[in-house]
Write a protein that holds these residues in place. Sequence first.
Motif, mmCIF file in Angstrom:
data_model
loop_
_atom_site.group_PDB
_atom_site.id
_atom_site.type_symbol
_atom_site.label_atom_id
_atom_site.label_comp_id
_atom_site.label_asym_id
_atom_site.label_seq_id
_atom_site.Cartn_x
_atom_site.Cartn_y
_atom_site.Cartn_z
ATOM 1 N N ARG A 1 0.831 -1.207 0.000
ATOM 2 C CA ARG A 1 0.000 0.000 0.000
ATOM 3 C C ARG A 1 0.868 1.260 0.000
ATOM 4 N N TYR A 2 2.121 1.095 0.439
ATOM 5 C CA TYR A 2 2.953 2.279 0.660
ATOM 6 C C TYR A 2 4.035 2.439 -0.393
ATOM 7 N N ILE A 3 3.897 1.747 -1.536
ATOM 8 C CA ILE A 3 4.937 1.870 -2.559
ATOM 9 C C ILE A 3 4.565 2.871 -3.644
ATOM 10 N N TRP A 4 3.362 3.423 -3.548
ATOM 11 C CA TRP A 4 2.864 4.251 -4.649
ATOM 12 C C TRP A 4 3.174 5.717 -4.440
ATOM 13 N N ASP A 5 2.974 6.487 -5.517
ATOM 14 C CA ASP A 5 3.125 7.933 -5.406
ATOM 15 C C ASP A 5 2.131 8.439 -4.368
ATOM 16 N N VAL B 1 -1.713 6.762 -4.139
ATOM 17 C CA VAL B 1 -2.147 6.173 -2.862
ATOM 18 C C VAL B 1 -3.650 6.379 -2.599
ATOM 19 N N PRO B 2 -4.203 7.586 -2.916
ATOM 20 C CA PRO B 2 -5.643 7.761 -2.653
ATOM 21 C C PRO B 2 -6.525 6.762 -3.408
#
Lengths: 393, 385
Positions: free
Chosen positions: A134-138, A143-144
């Motif tokens: 979940r925390y690897i995205w822009d 992330v939203p």
Amino acid sequence: MSRNIYVKHRPAVIGAGLTLFRRRLLETPKELAWIAAKQALEEAGLTLRDIDCIVIGSAPDTFDGVHMKGEYLADGAGGVGKPVMRVFVGGATGVMVPIAAWWHVASGHCKTVLAVAEEKMSDADIPHPQAVFRYIWDPVTEVPLQPNLIWIFALEMHRYMYKCGVKKEDIALVSVKNKRNALDHPAAQVAANITVEDVLKSEVLVWPVQLLDISPVSDGAAAIVVAREDIARRQTDTPVWIDGVGWALDTTSWTNRDLAFPEYANVAAQMAYRMAGITNPRKEIDVAEVYDPFDYKELHHMEGLGLAKKCEAPILTREGVTQRDGDLPINPSGGLLGVGNPIAAAGTMKVAEIYWQLAGKAGKRQVKKPVYTGLAHAWGDLMQASTVVIMRV
Amino acid sequence: MSRRVAIVGIGWYGFRPVVEEASFREMMFEAAVRAYEDAGGINPRTDVDAFASCQEDFWEGIAIADEFAPEPIGGTLKPVFTIPGDGLQCVASAYMMIKTGQFDVVVAESHAKPSDIVNMHDIMLFAMDPLTTRAINMPNYHAIAALEAQAYMGRYNIPREALAYVVVKDKRNALLNERASYGANLTIDDVLSMPYSVSPLTKLDIAPLVDAAVVVVLASEDVARRLSDTPVWIDGIHWITEDPSLEYHNWEFPIHARMAAEAAYRMAGIENPIKELHFAEVDARYSFKELQFIEALKIAPPGEAYKLLLEGAFDRDGLFPVNPSGGALGEGVPLEVHGLARLLNAVLQLRGEAGRAQLDKAERAVVHSWRGVPTTTSVVAVLSR
């Protein structure tokens, strides 16, 4: 970039070690690192006292749940009072480890390097290690949307199937082959004798990705010893030279990329081939460990690495070319689909396998044809990174 | 292949408590553009062979922060990788890569935006061993440094005035440094009269955080001479991790810095640092650390640095200036950029471009960085012009 074919301190792999790959191993990450490191040292006939430098590879700190994981792992990896360098390129870290070990030795800075990769994914069990992704995205644009990692691979798999006209049945053959190869691997976590039918009937995660298309959650560690030419020749009759290294990172914006062809793998491979003097990889590479966290990824990467033409990899697989007794054995270890996928350790496991294959030490997994040149590859980040090493006896 | 390695370009952005106008990626871009311009206007798409980025996931707030490394520094579809370590470890890797003969130009990058971090203390607890020290749940992670300070001061009878002198000296030096946000004109009594944060350290003894990005361009000798009239040579560089378990590491003396310095000096052929070098930029995240590292770098015998310090030997006009930039106490700690911040100041001094902070004599220097508590990792580099 200059091409220096006269590397003064030619680095060779002279030992490798591996823990079991399992979910929820009871050992701490430090202990896992040391189990693998000790085996590698024993095979190389060296002790920690003979080691100049340590290279550590480990993917997101979030898996083990330790900030500055390189520091934490240092003693487990044998790095007490020694120069310790950790490298990190997401899932591609496992093959970045021998690349970093290569320049530690080739530069003349260290004579011997103990390179250790460790990952303990099951520590991040709230509710499942997938949560880490979940925390690897822009953080601003992606992330939203709460994306899941398997979604984007489903997109990629779909695109590849559409572009190349590949059927699920063809892709499932990879999973069948790798899980069967892994039956001969003592560390394997998910080795099995399955059929294409089994893969197609397994639970759908995100269409077209099904449960048996995907590698498991694993804990484990892998290690290699890399030494300068004079030490390598003294320690063993079968040093396996690292003759080419290459890696590349594509744009962060994965949405802007051609999902059907992994250009980053191509760029990384070309760099390694140029260094190793390889012009026709399909002919000159005898055995390859290609990163296979998903079954379609093995095919995708074979094409990126130039081991098959575009859209040709499913055909080669169907014809049995990539089997252990085939003309171009791919993932004779059983790969991530069979042995397991403790991220960084899985990549280094592939390097260890090529070392064992080329040194003729792979035992029951030894491929049928004589092998002189091998390739190990890993892939990671947001479907954007590739790392490649070319090894020779 | 042994060929010399030089720093041919360096660029920075930020060094302010809060960089509001730019994201971390924009900060990287700004620093990179300046570094490439400084390196004779090179084009990273064609002229750079590889890129090393130093950053730690938890501080970035991104699980695989490496993903965001390529674009801002011009590295897309090129060899880019991350070292979760101090910026100087990226420089050390770049140094080795160039030494192999396969790479001519390598870029080392690091960035930090601690102003984005809302739970620094919790993150630092995650840096501790989950089975042993994390369970203690210490209320202030600076306590580890305070314990080291107690051990060091007890062992060598260091007076608190010496720590205060370091603070006063560094913050005063920082007034001459255009990047420093925490310069001040203080007296020793000002420091001594502050209440303890963690005994024996006051708020002034602990370096504050700062946002910054630094990009360094390194090149092999032949390329360096083509790109720059003022190359700064790396004569020696080495890094050491002492022991990650707090229980077993030496509380009184930073062995890691001593071992790294010995190796770097050996590479550079230096036997008597205080005679052969002109100044030092060392880690001073805590005031007492500057004294410890002065001793570890063999600029003073163990336990004796405070005597020379109180005589003014390490002032900017003294016998051997230490942290003429103001160091971490004056400039702040930009997390993993810290080593590159020390390097930046040394490079500018060696080139004669340090502005008001310029020293009279700056031809050869030693640069040091430590990764802060709870780590025991130091990097030492010897630079010359």
